[in-house]
Design an enzyme around this catalytic site. Sequence first.
Site, short mmCIF file in Angstrom:
data_model
loop_
_atom_site.label_atom_id
_atom_site.label_comp_id
_atom_site.label_asym_id
_atom_site.label_seq_id
_atom_site.Cartn_x
_atom_site.Cartn_y
_atom_site.Cartn_z
CG ASP A 136 -15.74 4.05 0.22
OD1 ASP A 136 -14.62 4.41 0.58
OD2 ASP A 136 -16.41 4.64 -0.65
CE LYS A 194 -10.12 -0.20 0.82
NZ LYS A 194 -11.49 0.17 0.49
N GLY A 219 -10.11 7.06 1.20
CA GLY A 219 -10.47 7.63 2.50
C GLY A 219 -10.73 6.47 3.43
CG HIS A 220 -8.32 3.69 3.89
ND1 HIS A 220 -7.13 3.08 3.58
CD2 HIS A 220 -9.06 3.64 2.75
CE1 HIS A 220 -7.17 2.67 2.31
NE2 HIS A 220 -8.33 3.00 1.79
CD GLN A 239 -8.19 3.56 -4.72
OE1 GLN A 239 -7.15 3.03 -5.02
NE2 GLN A 239 -8.25 4.65 -3.97
P1 GDP Z 1 -12.47 2.03 3.59
O1 GDP Z 1 -12.23 3.05 2.52
O2 GDP Z 1 -12.64 0.66 3.03
O3 GDP Z 1 -11.43 2.05 4.69
O4 GDP Z 1 -13.88 2.39 4.25
P2 GDP Z 1 -14.41 3.85 4.67
O5 GDP Z 1 -13.70 4.27 5.90
O6 GDP Z 1 -14.38 4.78 3.51
O7 GDP Z 1 -15.94 3.55 4.94
C1 GDP Z 1 -16.36 2.64 5.90
C2 GDP Z 1 -17.25 3.37 6.91
O8 GDP Z 1 -17.97 2.43 7.67
C3 GDP Z 1 -16.47 4.21 7.91
O9 GDP Z 1 -17.23 5.35 8.24
C4 GDP Z 1 -16.35 3.28 9.12
O10 GDP Z 1 -16.20 3.97 10.36
C5 GDP Z 1 -17.70 2.59 9.07
N1 GDP Z 1 -17.71 1.21 9.59
C6 GDP Z 1 -16.73 0.29 9.62
N2 GDP Z 1 -17.20 -0.89 10.06
C7 GDP Z 1 -18.51 -0.71 10.34
C8 GDP Z 1 -19.55 -1.57 10.80
O11 GDP Z 1 -19.39 -2.75 11.03
N3 GDP Z 1 -20.79 -1.00 10.95
C9 GDP Z 1 -21.04 0.30 10.67
N4 GDP Z 1 -22.28 0.74 10.85
N5 GDP Z 1 -20.08 1.13 10.21
C10 GDP Z 1 -18.84 0.63 10.04
P1 IMO Z 2 -11.20 3.74 -0.66
O1 IMO Z 2 -9.74 3.36 -0.54
C1 IMO Z 2 -14.65 4.38 -3.27
C2 IMO Z 2 -13.82 5.79 -7.35
C3 IMO Z 2 -14.29 7.20 -7.69
C4 IMO Z 2 -14.56 7.02 -9.17
C5 IMO Z 2 -13.45 6.08 -9.62
C6 IMO Z 2 -12.24 6.77 -10.23
O2 IMO Z 2 -11.65 4.73 0.35
O3 IMO Z 2 -12.06 2.52 -0.73
P2 IMO Z 2 -10.28 8.26 -9.23
O4 IMO Z 2 -10.32 9.55 -8.46
O5 IMO Z 2 -9.62 7.15 -8.49
O6 IMO Z 2 -9.75 8.43 -10.62
O7 IMO Z 2 -11.84 7.86 -9.40
O8 IMO Z 2 -13.04 5.38 -8.45
N1 IMO Z 2 -12.95 5.71 -6.15
C7 IMO Z 2 -13.36 5.24 -4.96
N2 IMO Z 2 -14.58 4.84 -4.54
N3 IMO Z 2 -13.60 4.33 -2.43
C8 IMO Z 2 -12.37 4.70 -2.83
O9 IMO Z 2 -11.26 4.53 -2.06
C9 IMO Z 2 -12.22 5.23 -4.13
N4 IMO Z 2 -11.17 5.72 -4.84
C10 IMO Z 2 -11.64 6.00 -6.07
O10 IMO Z 2 -15.45 7.54 -6.99
O11 IMO Z 2 -15.79 6.35 -9.39
MG MG Z 3 -13.06 4.82 1.81
#
Ligand code: GDP
Ligand code: IMO
Ligand code: MG
Length: 430
Positions: A13, A16, A40-41, A228
């Site tokens: 998270d 990416k 979850g991206h 991840q």
């Molecule tokens: P990923 O799994 O690495 O793709 O990241 P996620 O999408 O799960 O979580 C990142 C969250 O931060 C999302 O809700 C994005 O919309 C938000 N986000 C991305 N860049 C920024 C930023 O620079 N500032 C803020 N406040 N939110 C951001």
């Molecule tokens: P993105 O791509 C954050 C964490 C779970 C748990 C551990 C193992 O959005 O960054 P699993 O279901 O993979 O066997 O769970 O890894 N986890 C993540 N945490 N972002 C993710 O993906 C994750 N995918 C798995 O919360 O601790």
């Molecule tokens: Mg994510």
Amino acid sequence: MTGTCVIGLQWGDEAKGKIVDILTREHDFVVRYQGGANAGHTVVVGDQVYKLSLLPSGILTPGVTCVIATGVVLNPARVIEELDELAQRGVGHPENLRISDRLNVIFPWHFAEDRALDKSTSDGENIGTTGRGIGPCYRDKVGRSHAVRLGDMYRPTFRSQVEHIVAAKNRVLAVLYPANEFKPLDAAGIVSEYSAYAERLRPYVCDTNELLLSAAESGKRILFEGAQGALLDVDHGTYPFVTSSNSSGVGISSGSGVPARHIGRIIGVVKAYSTRVGGGPFPTELANEIGQRMRDRGNEYGTVTRRPRRCGWLDAVTVRYTSRLSGVTSISVMLLDVLAGFDELKICTAYQIDGRQTTQFPSHVDDLRRAEPVFETLPGWREEITACRSFDKLPANARRYLRRISELVGQPIEMVSVGPEREQTIVVKT
Ligand code: GDP
Ligand code: IMO
Ligand code: MG
């Protein structure tokens, strides 16, 4: 070398999805190569927010071939849901999707095993998985005898393969679940459900190894989208509190089938602080009002499970380790805007373990549990920075914070993100 990879350097998270979306326009291919629907991206385009779990973030851009490669574990129902959702919203380019016939498929028994086994880690602390069947599917992949690859679903032997596996899995599940909770799996129902998924996905399924090797050899620009974060890498992360794939840079080639010599640029994505979802040690965690403030400002709730993310100060010991492990060539610092208004900011520069100070990332989780962070304190800044579009316009203390991160990690900063939208990005000229 034509390949670029985006790797999260913390526990996932790191944003990416946003970086992949920005880079997509400079590429011909975008490839997901490990993980599954645990990811979850988020991609924000204008006032529209897209949450993608299995589809590569490039699916929103025309003219880009999007590949779900061999190292992914695929929940076919989920990928169909994502395609349907994009179609309903009138966006996306499913005609450009390709899915590896070699990848392993997630079945109902994997969800059932995930639910039962997550509660029984040997040391008592739960991993806290996303419950998406990821670990059990990878276990069967490596175990081989109870695995189903996507290509198997188009063969006449698919029915007997499922019958054989269901008979074995029912014996396993009868042991894992108390009698009143055990519901035997029905092979015929599963075959008919999954055959329908196979038909729906048929236009996309191909030998992606051949596709990607030819693309790399002919100089096509390939963007690899890590899922991840590197600290969740099954071999090199905070084991056993990890996911079940190689989510650090070392997994790019094994997951995609593209040799490392084609990958020249690896962007490490770093959140300006730290977050973690699920169990496991987290030395810089702030289980207090400072952490809560980060959670509120950063909207730190899991994209897949909506669980509140644990928050803490940036840990340069871990990020330096994962950056080296992943062969990073530059870093992007994300969510910097979340830190506005803090009087002071801390960065962990070393650990104190049993009275000894070290900058080395411990190989055993017990040592990481005992690690006390050694902090360096930097002054914060008061101004909101979400409208800032150049490095020079950032408050002096924000620039100082970024420079210190770059120094501690040992990599130049390529981009700084000050909000979720594409435009809220500062490209740093080095
Ligand atoms: P990923 O799994 O690495 O793709 O990241 P996620 O999408 O799960 O979580 C990142 C969250 O931060 C999302 O809700 C994005 O919309 C938000 N986000 C991305 N860049 C920024 C930023 O620079 N500032 C803020 N406040 N939110 C951001
Ligand atoms: P993105 O791509 C954050 C964490 C779970 C748990 C551990 C193992 O959005 O960054 P699993 O279901 O993979 O066997 O769970 O890894 N986890 C993540 N945490 N972002 C993710 O993906 C994750 N995918 C798995 O919360 O601790
Ligand atoms: Mg994510």
